[in-house]
Scaffold this motif. Structure first.
Motif, PDB file in Angstrom:
ATOM      1  N   PRO A 283       0.811  -1.227   0.000  1.00  0.00           N
ATOM      2  CA  PRO A 283       0.000   0.000   0.000  1.00  0.00           C
ATOM      3  C   PRO A 283       0.841   1.274   0.000  1.00  0.00           C
ATOM      4  O   PRO A 283       0.430   2.293  -0.545  1.00  0.00           O
ATOM      5  N   ALA A 284       2.025   1.221   0.567  1.00  0.00           N
ATOM      6  CA  ALA A 284       2.870   2.425   0.605  1.00  0.00           C
ATOM      7  C   ALA A 284       3.402   2.789  -0.781  1.00  0.00           C
ATOM      8  O   ALA A 284       3.916   3.887  -0.978  1.00  0.00           O
ATOM      9  N   GLY A 285       3.260   1.861  -1.731  1.00  0.00           N
ATOM     10  CA  GLY A 285       3.885   2.083  -3.038  1.00  0.00           C
ATOM     11  C   GLY A 285       2.944   2.525  -4.146  1.00  0.00           C
ATOM     12  O   GLY A 285       3.378   2.708  -5.287  1.00  0.00           O
ATOM     13  N   ASP A 286       1.657   2.714  -3.818  1.00  0.00           N
ATOM     14  CA  ASP A 286       0.694   3.153  -4.835  1.00  0.00           C
ATOM     15  C   ASP A 286       1.139   4.499  -5.429  1.00  0.00           C
ATOM     16  O   ASP A 286       1.548   5.384  -4.684  1.00  0.00           O
ATOM     17  N   SER A 287       1.063   4.646  -6.733  1.00  0.00           N
ATOM     18  CA  SER A 287       1.426   5.943  -7.337  1.00  0.00           C
ATOM     19  C   SER A 287       0.243   6.901  -7.359  1.00  0.00           C
ATOM     20  O   SER A 287       0.392   8.065  -7.721  1.00  0.00           O
ATOM     21  N   HIS A 288      -0.935   6.394  -6.995  1.00  0.00           N
ATOM     22  CA  HIS A 288      -2.135   7.218  -6.797  1.00  0.00           C
ATOM     23  C   HIS A 288      -2.672   7.877  -8.057  1.00  0.00           C
ATOM     24  O   HIS A 288      -3.331   8.904  -7.977  1.00  0.00           O
ATOM     25  N   SER A 289      -2.418   7.286  -9.212  1.00  0.00           N
ATOM     26  CA  SER A 289      -2.951   7.886 -10.428  1.00  0.00           C
ATOM     27  C   SER A 289      -4.437   7.561 -10.631  1.00  0.00           C
ATOM     28  O   SER A 289      -5.122   8.262 -11.376  1.00  0.00           O
ATOM     29  N   PHE A 290      -4.902   6.491  -9.991  1.00  0.00           N
ATOM     30  CA  PHE A 290      -6.323   6.115 -10.074  1.00  0.00           C
ATOM     31  C   PHE A 290      -6.803   5.621  -8.704  1.00  0.00           C
ATOM     32  O   PHE A 290      -6.006   5.097  -7.927  1.00  0.00           O
ATOM     33  N   ILE A 291      -8.112   5.736  -8.472  1.00  0.00           N
ATOM     34  CA  ILE A 291      -8.751   4.972  -7.391  1.00  0.00           C
ATOM     35  C   ILE A 291      -9.562   3.882  -8.091  1.00  0.00           C
ATOM     36  O   ILE A 291     -10.452   4.197  -8.883  1.00  0.00           O
ATOM     37  N   SER A 292      -9.232   2.632  -7.832  1.00  0.00           N
ATOM     38  CA  SER A 292     -10.002   1.545  -8.442  1.00  0.00           C
ATOM     39  C   SER A 292     -10.874   0.911  -7.375  1.00  0.00           C
ATOM     40  O   SER A 292     -10.394   0.554  -6.310  1.00  0.00           O
ATOM     41  N   TRP A 293     -12.176   0.844  -7.663  1.00  0.00           N
ATOM     42  CA  TRP A 293     -13.134   0.392  -6.649  1.00  0.00           C
ATOM     43  C   TRP A 293     -14.089  -0.647  -7.217  1.00  0.00           C
ATOM     44  O   TRP A 293     -14.294  -0.732  -8.424  1.00  0.00           O
ATOM     45  N   PHE A 294     -14.644  -1.449  -6.296  1.00  0.00           N
ATOM     46  CA  PHE A 294     -15.558  -2.526  -6.676  1.00  0.00           C
ATOM     47  C   PHE A 294     -16.894  -2.334  -5.977  1.00  0.00           C
ATOM     48  O   PHE A 294     -16.942  -1.883  -4.829  1.00  0.00           O
ATOM     49  N   LEU A 295     -17.952  -2.716  -6.670  1.00  0.00           N
ATOM     50  CA  LEU A 295     -19.244  -2.872  -6.000  1.00  0.00           C
ATOM     51  C   LEU A 295     -19.502  -4.381  -5.893  1.00  0.00           C
ATOM     52  O   LEU A 295     -18.864  -5.171  -6.602  1.00  0.00           O
ATOM     53  N   PRO A 296     -20.408  -4.778  -4.996  1.00  0.00           N
ATOM     54  CA  PRO A 296     -20.564  -6.219  -4.735  1.00  0.00           C
ATOM     55  C   PRO A 296     -20.972  -7.028  -5.967  1.00  0.00           C
ATOM     56  O   PRO A 296     -20.549  -8.167  -6.113  1.00  0.00           O
ATOM     57  N   THR A 297     -21.792  -6.450  -6.872  1.00  0.00           N
ATOM     58  CA  THR A 297     -22.216  -7.225  -8.044  1.00  0.00           C
ATOM     59  C   THR A 297     -21.968  -6.433  -9.329  1.00  0.00           C
ATOM     60  O   THR A 297     -21.873  -5.200  -9.308  1.00  0.00           O
ATOM     61  N   ALA A 298     -21.918  -7.171 -10.446  1.00  0.00           N
ATOM     62  CA  ALA A 298     -21.737  -6.547 -11.759  1.00  0.00           C
ATOM     63  C   ALA A 298     -22.930  -5.628 -12.070  1.00  0.00           C
ATOM     64  O   ALA A 298     -22.760  -4.542 -12.639  1.00  0.00           O
ATOM     65  N   GLU A 299     -24.138  -6.049 -11.676  1.00  0.00           N
ATOM     66  CA  GLU A 299     -25.336  -5.242 -11.951  1.00  0.00           C
ATOM     67  C   GLU A 299     -25.237  -3.900 -11.233  1.00  0.00           C
ATOM     68  O   GLU A 299     -25.575  -2.854 -11.800  1.00  0.00           O
ATOM     69  N   GLN A 300     -24.774  -3.927 -10.005  1.00  0.00           N
ATOM     70  CA  GLN A 300     -24.624  -2.672  -9.257  1.00  0.00           C
ATOM     71  C   GLN A 300     -23.586  -1.764  -9.911  1.00  0.00           C
ATOM     72  O   GLN A 300     -23.786  -0.554 -10.010  1.00  0.00           O
ATOM     73  N   ALA A 301     -22.499  -2.367 -10.356  1.00  0.00           N
ATOM     74  CA  ALA A 301     -21.460  -1.550 -11.004  1.00  0.00           C
ATOM     75  C   ALA A 301     -22.020  -0.902 -12.267  1.00  0.00           C
ATOM     76  O   ALA A 301     -21.789   0.282 -12.534  1.00  0.00           O
ATOM     77  N   GLN A 302     -22.799  -1.688 -13.036  1.00  0.00           N
ATOM     78  CA  GLN A 302     -23.375  -1.143 -14.270  1.00  0.00           C
ATOM     79  C   GLN A 302     -24.389  -0.038 -13.973  1.00  0.00           C
ATOM     80  O   GLN A 302     -24.427   0.987 -14.669  1.00  0.00           O
TER      81      GLN A 302
END
Ligand code: PLP
Length: 398
Positions: A283-302
């Protein structure tokens, strides 16, 4: 991610040196160039900034990958294991040297799943090519030990993670070779450009020759060079290097802003019920160019993506699952092995078999994932407004 957001007089000054001397090429013309060697200076700055022994600039990140594969001796008869989530440049480079790209699933790091990499190893495997996508890294300890065990090259595509680290080492300098892209949308830019970094002197010497027609650069002048092998032209120009030289000096400032903006925006997203974030091996090495996040289901993400679109907040948010550039699902040209000049029947059938495999494990991750790119230009007020709106729009949509 982009250094282009911070164009300044520093870039202009470096460029003016080149325009004033009129020597736009990186080699030769020693007398006329008035002491300006922008490409050499940028290579030294790269070695110093990222802590590698050698750096060879190229005309693009794709050229850097192609050069590195050549310098590592990867070619006909070989297989290179690469991830299902990357940029098309990964398989372009592998195919360009006559090798077969073997695609492996990613895990919740959004990079190669080391356990699944193991299953893809055959007697023909020559290299593993992790791609440190969207600012953060692959599990390098695991991949390195697989490479040691099976005597494979480790080639890092760190094009999207300039400035990131893993256990104190800069991404791109951990494997046998590593590459950055300096194209217009990367963390620092030359306009177009790339680099091969390595700690192996022979890989460097081969990269140096390969990018300039195989010239050995030992002749008394350019026409006197010998050719230990057949090369290509992947040279960078002094104009591009001049821009990069200014940008690399500003990189600490870019990374600091990126981290600050990343932290501020992530705090709002973290309030969304059910949201989780990409696993970062260090975690200390992230370059922080993006925040990548997940929702519990594909339908929710869509639904979240649709809601962001309706709220005019979609710009800068990437749902890679439906993206034509970055994910296997939409690489029809690869699955059909569509090339302009034709592949050997053997490589074509191997490629078709690999590209049409089962990527269910990747689908399960990518269909739930959205990446939010971090701008260097946001003010605190803009981050607050964006954060609150994104949080509320996403929370309501799911
Ligand atoms: C940008 C990029 C490349 C290629 O770089 P170019 O300089 O555009 O050729 C390769 N791999 C990844 C992951 C990239 O994002």
């Amino acid at each position: 991610m982009p250094g282009y957001e911070r164009w300044s007089d520093l870039e202009r000054k470096e460029l003016m040196d080149v325009l004033d001397s009129g020597i736009l090429m990186r080699y030769g013309f020693d007398g006329a160039r008035k002491g300006h060697w922008k490409s050499k200076a940028l290579e030294s700055a790269i070695c110093e900034t990222f802590g590698c022994a050698h750096a060879q600039l190229t005309s693009s990140g794709t050229a850097a990958l192609t050069t590195a594969l050549n310098a590592l001796g990867v070619g006909y008869g070989d297989e290179v294991i690469m991830p299902s989530f990357t940029f098309v440049a990964s398989f372009e480079a592998v195919l360009s040297v006559g090798a077969v790209p073997v695609l492996a699933d990613i895990d919740d790091t959004l990079t190669l799943d080391p356990a699944l990499v193991r299953r893809k190893i055959t007697p023909r495997t020559k290299a593993i090519m992790p791609v440190h996508m969207c600012g953060s890294m692959a599990d390098m300890d695991a991949l390195r030990s697989i490479c040691r065990e099976h005597k494979l090259w480790l080639l890092e595509d760190a094009c999207q993670s300039i400035g990131g680290t893993y256990k104190g080492k800069k991404l791109g300098t951990i494997g046998d070779a590593g590459t950055f892209s300096f194209d217009f949308v990367k963390t620092m830019t030359c306009g177009e450009g790339g680099v091969v970094m390595t700690n192996h002197q022979d890989v460097y010497i081969k990269s140096d020759g390969y990018t300039d027609h195989g010239h050995d650069h030992l002749g008394v002048d350019r026409g006197a060079d010998l050719h230990p092998f057949i090369g290509y032209n992947f040279r960078i120009s002094e104009l591009h290097s001049a821009v990069g030289l200014a940008q690399i000096r500003r990189l600490p400032e870019f990374l600091e802003t990126q981290e600050k903006n990343h932290r501020a925006l992530k705090a709002y997203l973290a309030e969304i019920p059910g949201i989780s974030f990409r696993r970062v091996p260090d975690p200390a090495g992230d370059s922080h160019s993006f925040i990548s996040w997940f929702l519990p289901t594909a339908e929710q993400a869509q639904r979240a993506v649709e809601a962001l679109r309706e709220a005019r907040l979609l710009a800068g948010n990437f749902y890679w699952y439906n993206n034509n550039w970055h994910y296997i699902r939409k690489w029809e040209h690869l699955k059909k092995a569509l090339t302009l000049s034709g592949l050997s029947p053997e490589i074509k059938s191997r490629l078709e078999a690999e590209a049409n495999g089962d990527f269910g494990a990747s689908d399960a991750i990518m269909s739930r994932c959205v990446s939010t790119s971090i701008s260097l230009l946001w003010t605190e007020e803009q981050i607050r407004e964006r954060g609150m709106r994104m949080r509320d729009v996403i929370a309501q949509s799911i």
